[in-house]
Design a protein around this motif. Structure first.
Motif, PDB file in Angstrom:
ATOM      1  N   PRO A  80     -13.751 -63.659  41.614  1.00  0.00           N
ATOM      2  CA  PRO A  80     -14.728 -64.292  42.141  1.00  0.00           C
ATOM      3  C   PRO A  80     -14.733 -65.992  41.874  1.00  0.00           C
ATOM      4  O   PRO A  80     -15.227 -66.603  42.455  1.00  0.00           O
ATOM      5  CB  PRO A  80     -15.994 -63.987  41.595  1.00  0.00           C
ATOM      6  CG  PRO A  80     -15.659 -63.055  40.274  1.00  0.00           C
ATOM      7  CD  PRO A  80     -14.129 -62.741  40.580  1.00  0.00           C
ATOM      8  N   ILE A  81     -13.508 -66.226  40.951  1.00  0.00           N
ATOM      9  CA  ILE A  81     -13.222 -67.601  40.689  1.00  0.00           C
ATOM     10  C   ILE A  81     -12.683 -68.369  41.815  1.00  0.00           C
ATOM     11  O   ILE A  81     -11.711 -68.004  42.352  1.00  0.00           O
ATOM     12  CB  ILE A  81     -12.437 -67.674  39.556  1.00  0.00           C
ATOM     13  CG1 ILE A  81     -12.937 -66.595  38.199  1.00  0.00           C
ATOM     14  CG2 ILE A  81     -12.157 -69.003  39.085  1.00  0.00           C
ATOM     15  CD1 ILE A  81     -13.972 -67.103  37.718  1.00  0.00           C
ATOM     16  N   GLY A  82     -13.412 -69.505  42.178  1.00  0.00           N
ATOM     17  CA  GLY A  82     -13.053 -70.281  43.238  1.00  0.00           C
ATOM     18  C   GLY A  82     -13.116 -69.620  44.460  1.00  0.00           C
ATOM     19  O   GLY A  82     -12.609 -69.982  45.774  1.00  0.00           O
ATOM     20  N   ARG A  83     -14.170 -69.075  44.799  1.00  0.00           N
ATOM     21  CA  ARG A  83     -14.447 -68.142  46.150  1.00  0.00           C
ATOM     22  C   ARG A  83     -14.891 -69.349  47.094  1.00  0.00           C
ATOM     23  O   ARG A  83     -14.731 -69.462  48.176  1.00  0.00           O
ATOM     24  CB  ARG A  83     -15.244 -67.200  46.270  1.00  0.00           C
ATOM     25  CG  ARG A  83     -16.554 -67.140  45.671  1.00  0.00           C
ATOM     26  CD  ARG A  83     -17.241 -65.753  45.660  1.00  0.00           C
ATOM     27  NE  ARG A  83     -18.506 -65.966  45.404  1.00  0.00           N
ATOM     28  CZ  ARG A  83     -19.438 -64.877  45.149  1.00  0.00           C
ATOM     29  NH1 ARG A  83     -18.820 -63.759  45.116  1.00  0.00           N
ATOM     30  NH2 ARG A  83     -20.580 -65.092  44.896  1.00  0.00           N
ATOM     31  N   GLU A  84     -15.685 -70.495  46.549  1.00  0.00           N
ATOM     32  CA  GLU A  84     -16.083 -71.336  47.265  1.00  0.00           C
ATOM     33  C   GLU A  84     -15.045 -72.254  48.034  1.00  0.00           C
ATOM     34  O   GLU A  84     -15.017 -72.625  49.226  1.00  0.00           O
ATOM     35  CB  GLU A  84     -17.131 -72.380  46.654  1.00  0.00           C
ATOM     36  CG  GLU A  84     -18.084 -71.646  46.313  1.00  0.00           C
ATOM     37  CD  GLU A  84     -19.428 -71.115  47.410  1.00  0.00           C
ATOM     38  OE1 GLU A  84     -19.243 -72.123  48.195  1.00  0.00           O
ATOM     39  OE2 GLU A  84     -19.704 -70.105  47.271  1.00  0.00           O
ATOM     40  N   ARG A  85     -14.327 -72.596  47.174  1.00  0.00           N
ATOM     41  CA  ARG A  85     -13.123 -73.517  47.435  1.00  0.00           C
ATOM     42  C   ARG A  85     -12.327 -72.661  48.629  1.00  0.00           C
ATOM     43  O   ARG A  85     -11.858 -73.144  49.435  1.00  0.00           O
ATOM     44  CB  ARG A  85     -12.064 -73.777  46.446  1.00  0.00           C
ATOM     45  CG  ARG A  85     -10.862 -74.889  46.477  1.00  0.00           C
ATOM     46  CD  ARG A  85     -10.097 -74.946  45.264  1.00  0.00           C
ATOM     47  NE  ARG A  85      -9.862 -73.602  44.518  1.00  0.00           N
ATOM     48  CZ  ARG A  85      -8.680 -72.676  45.079  1.00  0.00           C
ATOM     49  NH1 ARG A  85      -8.101 -72.854  45.932  1.00  0.00           N
ATOM     50  NH2 ARG A  85      -8.445 -71.710  44.116  1.00  0.00           N
ATOM     51  N   ARG A  86     -11.903 -71.130  48.368  1.00  0.00           N
ATOM     52  CA  ARG A  86     -11.129 -70.390  49.298  1.00  0.00           C
ATOM     53  C   ARG A  86     -11.971 -70.329  50.714  1.00  0.00           C
ATOM     54  O   ARG A  86     -11.103 -70.361  51.455  1.00  0.00           O
ATOM     55  CB  ARG A  86     -10.975 -69.164  48.601  1.00  0.00           C
ATOM     56  CG  ARG A  86      -9.888 -68.957  47.663  1.00  0.00           C
ATOM     57  CD  ARG A  86      -9.341 -67.746  47.399  1.00  0.00           C
ATOM     58  NE  ARG A  86     -10.632 -66.583  47.023  1.00  0.00           N
ATOM     59  CZ  ARG A  86     -10.995 -66.437  45.790  1.00  0.00           C
ATOM     60  NH1 ARG A  86     -10.251 -66.851  44.850  1.00  0.00           N
ATOM     61  NH2 ARG A  86     -11.951 -65.380  45.788  1.00  0.00           N
ATOM     62  N   LYS A  87     -13.267 -70.545  50.688  1.00  0.00           N
ATOM     63  CA  LYS A  87     -13.803 -70.271  51.833  1.00  0.00           C
ATOM     64  C   LYS A  87     -13.574 -71.541  52.723  1.00  0.00           C
ATOM     65  O   LYS A  87     -13.536 -71.722  53.917  1.00  0.00           O
ATOM     66  CB  LYS A  87     -15.308 -70.220  51.599  1.00  0.00           C
ATOM     67  CG  LYS A  87     -16.073 -69.834  52.839  1.00  0.00           C
ATOM     68  CD  LYS A  87     -17.552 -69.549  52.580  1.00  0.00           C
ATOM     69  CE  LYS A  87     -18.322 -69.686  53.723  1.00  0.00           C
ATOM     70  NZ  LYS A  87     -19.897 -69.483  53.282  1.00  0.00           N
ATOM     71  N   ARG A  88     -13.823 -72.755  51.821  1.00  0.00           N
ATOM     72  CA  ARG A  88     -13.661 -74.084  52.715  1.00  0.00           C
ATOM     73  C   ARG A  88     -12.325 -74.299  53.072  1.00  0.00           C
ATOM     74  O   ARG A  88     -12.057 -74.527  54.387  1.00  0.00           O
ATOM     75  CB  ARG A  88     -13.897 -75.096  51.676  1.00  0.00           C
ATOM     76  CG  ARG A  88     -15.402 -75.635  51.452  1.00  0.00           C
ATOM     77  CD  ARG A  88     -15.437 -76.862  50.841  1.00  0.00           C
ATOM     78  NE  ARG A  88     -14.792 -77.052  49.604  1.00  0.00           N
ATOM     79  CZ  ARG A  88     -15.260 -76.729  48.433  1.00  0.00           C
ATOM     80  NH1 ARG A  88     -16.423 -75.951  48.088  1.00  0.00           N
ATOM     81  NH2 ARG A  88     -14.561 -76.744  47.412  1.00  0.00           N
ATOM     82  N   GLU A  89     -11.228 -73.755  52.463  1.00  0.00           N
ATOM     83  CA  GLU A  89      -9.892 -73.743  52.889  1.00  0.00           C
ATOM     84  C   GLU A  89      -9.480 -72.813  54.067  1.00  0.00           C
ATOM     85  O   GLU A  89      -8.871 -73.288  55.267  1.00  0.00           O
ATOM     86  CB  GLU A  89      -8.873 -73.347  51.648  1.00  0.00           C
ATOM     87  CG  GLU A  89      -7.457 -73.312  52.047  1.00  0.00           C
ATOM     88  CD  GLU A  89      -7.100 -74.793  51.874  1.00  0.00           C
ATOM     89  OE1 GLU A  89      -5.721 -74.918  52.383  1.00  0.00           O
ATOM     90  OE2 GLU A  89      -7.707 -75.545  51.487  1.00  0.00           O
TER      91      GLU A  89
END
Lengths: 334, 316
Positions: free
Chosen positions: B262-271
């Motif tokens: 779950p770490i960094g999932r916001e960033r992955r979503k934006r990417e």
């Protein structure tokens, strides 16, 4: 708008199926709460009872061959005591459901628009014109490009991803407070899966609904869930906020599952295999730790006689004490 | 040294229509792909449903008629010869199917199912055959008494292991595995994958691993090809594809895989959304006017990427 009110509370729920004139509990004493504005994921392998649990919330089990007791509290009423008419009042405007297989849960003989409209006819006082507009609006909301054409089409004319979007549109048509999504992306390609998951997240932001997401895919859980409950053999064996669970899994079953994922280990490593098989419903051990037979190298004293739920960290619950003693089995040199 | 070469393989299906049932169109399920197989290596074929990856596997082994192109096995052309008797191709190339249940004859005992390839290709006496079957069952970790049972008496993972036992009965060189684990639970999947790696090491097998699960392919394969609409979009070593993807389609596919953290999932979503938007915008530059993937061009010894039309705007 983030509020943390509990909207659904399940207390000691048992769901048994009749096999040879005897009832065997597929869901065995499950307690859960769902809060407003959160995604609660229920994970587990096939046969662990996760779908049985989900379908029972809106009363879809066959009353002749199942035995259900316990409490499912929604707005201070126990859903299990309601009759079919009262349940129909709840299905749709209060609790919506998204099924796994988009093709078999759509009526092949009805146009898409009519299927979405159906719920509106029963649950709202809108006139035909308003309903038509609402259908268009819903189709747009779930990301369908030309809603007017799609509304006139039949399910077989749409692709799998489009069908799943239609299913979601039907489920959210009456703005439910709770959405139950049973493996909503399992039948879809990864790129479509990502779009559907993003869509669910967006819808949740807009409506503030609580979502119960049933899945076997830990990747999906990591991407969208807020809280996770892990089920094994009819029981919830671990429950925690998503970060806590993925960073500090405690229960042997959860830890074993994580070590079975190909993605997480480098390819030179062997994947972890959980010894034995999931016991069938009839052979389920009803006493003691249900996972004990799959980790025979852990000594019997490590398990509790009557496994209780322990809070090991804030909001992190684990069943049985065997997690304290658990270690992975040393690989035999073959 | 490669023992098998596939040259410009095409499988087209005619679409018939009109009053005289003439061919009005063709579906290009596989549209010109080339591969080479070396012994002991695993090759992954990845793509979304309907991209032609299963058809490729089936065409190579002869279950699908090849429209044009050649399959050359140890120097012999074996294209479209169902009974390829002049070479050992039929013995040396075996297949594992996705749905283990429907690929096992429900009216035959396990013994007879596994004996079939042995009887067809190896001339063994009855006693030797019996011993060979026991040996195979032991390799796949099944009890001796499984011999006299029927397929329905086994669980999904066990059935898949029986399918593998049948595939390795003739000591093949290449096994074409079409989604061998996608119907299985995580822990059972782990067991089958471990086991496939073990027999690969033991017998020097090659795999053609067809899957839509990029995690599984990454775990199993040395070389990976990404397929789209019947053609290769990108092909290279595992490292090339995962750490240095070049084609927009590959990037889009990789960005869509859920990560198990779950770490960094916001960033992955934006990417992911950024890549998706770019893909929609620049789609035309990566495919020709018939939406066909352009030809592969090498960018290193191992790494081949489909060409792109001259860019109108800068890259990502």
């Amino acid at each position: 708008m983030k509020s943390t009110g509990e909207i659904l509370k399940i207390k000691d729920l048992h769901i048994g199926f009749k096999i040879n004139d005897e009832f065997y509990d597929a869901v065995d004493g499950v307690s859960l709460t769902l809060k407003r504005n959160e995604i609660l994921a229920i994970v587990g392998e096939s046969g662990c009872g996760k779908s049985t649990l989900a379908t029972s919330i809106i009363g879809l089990h066959d009353p002749n061959s199942t035995r259900v007791y316990g409490e499912i509290l929604y707005r201070n009423q126990n859903l299990l005591t309601l009759g079919e008419d009262q349940l129909n009042e709840i299905r749709g405007p209060e609790i919506g459901m998204i099924f796994q297989d988009p093709l078999s849960s759509l009526n092949p003989l009805m146009r898409i628009g009519d299927q979405i409209e159906e719920g509106l006819i029963y649950h709202t006082k809108q006139n035909a014109e308003e309903r038509k507009n609402r259908v268009q609006e819903l189709l747009q909301q779930v990301g369908i490009q030309n809603p007017e054409r799609v509304a006139r089409q039949f399910p077989h004319q749409l692709s799998g991803g489009m069908r799943q979007r239609v299913i979601i549109a039907i489920a959210i048509a009456c703005k439910p407070k709770i959405l139950i999504a049973d493996e909503p992306t399992t039948a879809l390609d990864v790129t479509i899966q990502a779009q559907i998951l993003d869509l669910l997240l967006t819808l949740q932001h807009e409506t503030g609904a609580g979502i119960i997401l049933i899945t076997h895919d830990l990747g999906v859980v990591a991407e969208v869930a807020d809280r996770v409950a892990v089920m094994y053999a009819g029981e919830i064996i671990e429950e925690a906020p998503v970060k806590e669970l993925f960073l500090h899994p405690k229960h042997p079953y959860t830890r074993s599952l994580f070590h079975s994922i190909p993605q997480m280990s480098s390819s030179s490593e062997r994947l972890n295999v959980i010894q034995g098989i999931v016991p069938s419903l009839i052979n389920l051990p009803r006493e003691g730790c249900r996972f004990a037979s799959r980790i025979p190298w852990i000594k019997a004293e490590a398990h509790e006689k009557n496994p209780q739920i322990h809070e090991v960290a804030s909001e992190h619950f684990v069943r049985c004490t065997c997690y304290k003693e658990f270690h992975f089995k040393k690989e035999r040199n073959s | 040294m490669s023992f098998m070469v596939i040259q410009d393989l095409k499988v087209h299906y005619p679409v018939r229509g009109g009053i005289f049932n003439q061919v009005v169109d063709t579906i290009r399920a596989v549209d010109g792909i080339s591969m080479e197989f070396e012994s002991g290596k695993a090759y992954g074929l990845v793509g979304e449903s309907g991209c032609g990856k299963s058809t490729t596997g089936r065409a190579i082994i002869g279950l699908e008629k090849i429209t044009s192109g050649r399959v050359i096995y140890e120097g012999v052309n074996v294209t479209n010869k169902r009974t390829k008797r002049k070479s050992s191709f039929n013995r040396d190339v075996q297949m594992i199917f996705q749905d283990a249940h429907s690929s096992l004859n429900p009216r035959k005992r396990v013994r007879d199912i596994i004996a079939e390839p042995i009887q067809n290709f190896l001339k063994l006496s009855l006693k030797e055959e019996e011993r060979k079957i026991s040996e195979l069952l032991e390799i796949v970790g099944m009890p001796e008494d499984a011999k006299y049972k029927y397929p329905h008496e086994f669980s999904g993972g066990q059935k898949q292991r029986l399918g593998i036992a049948r595939a390795i009965a003739t000591n093949p060189k290449l096994i074409i595995a079409d989604e061998p684990v996608s119907a299985l639970d995580l822990s059972v999947q782990a067991q089958i994958l471990n086991f496939m790696k073990d027999i690969q090491r033991e017998f020097g097998l090659s795999y053609l691993f067809i899957s839509h699960d990029l995690g599984v392919v990454k775990h199993m394969c040395d070389y990976i090809s990404i397929m789209y609409k019947g053609r290769f979009v990108e092909s290279g070593t595992k490292n090339d594809i995962y750490n240095n993807p070049q084609h927009i389609y590959t990037k889009r596919l990789l960005s869509a895989i859920p990560q198990v953290t779950p770490i960094g999932r916001e960033r992955r979503k934006r990417e992911r959304i950024k890549i998706e938007n770019y893909y929609q915008e620049q789609y035309k530059n990566y495919f020709d006017e018939n939406e066909r993937v352009l030809d592969l061009i090498p960018i290193s010894n191992t790494h081949h990427v489909a060409a792109t039309l001259p860019m109108q705007k800068g890259g990502i």
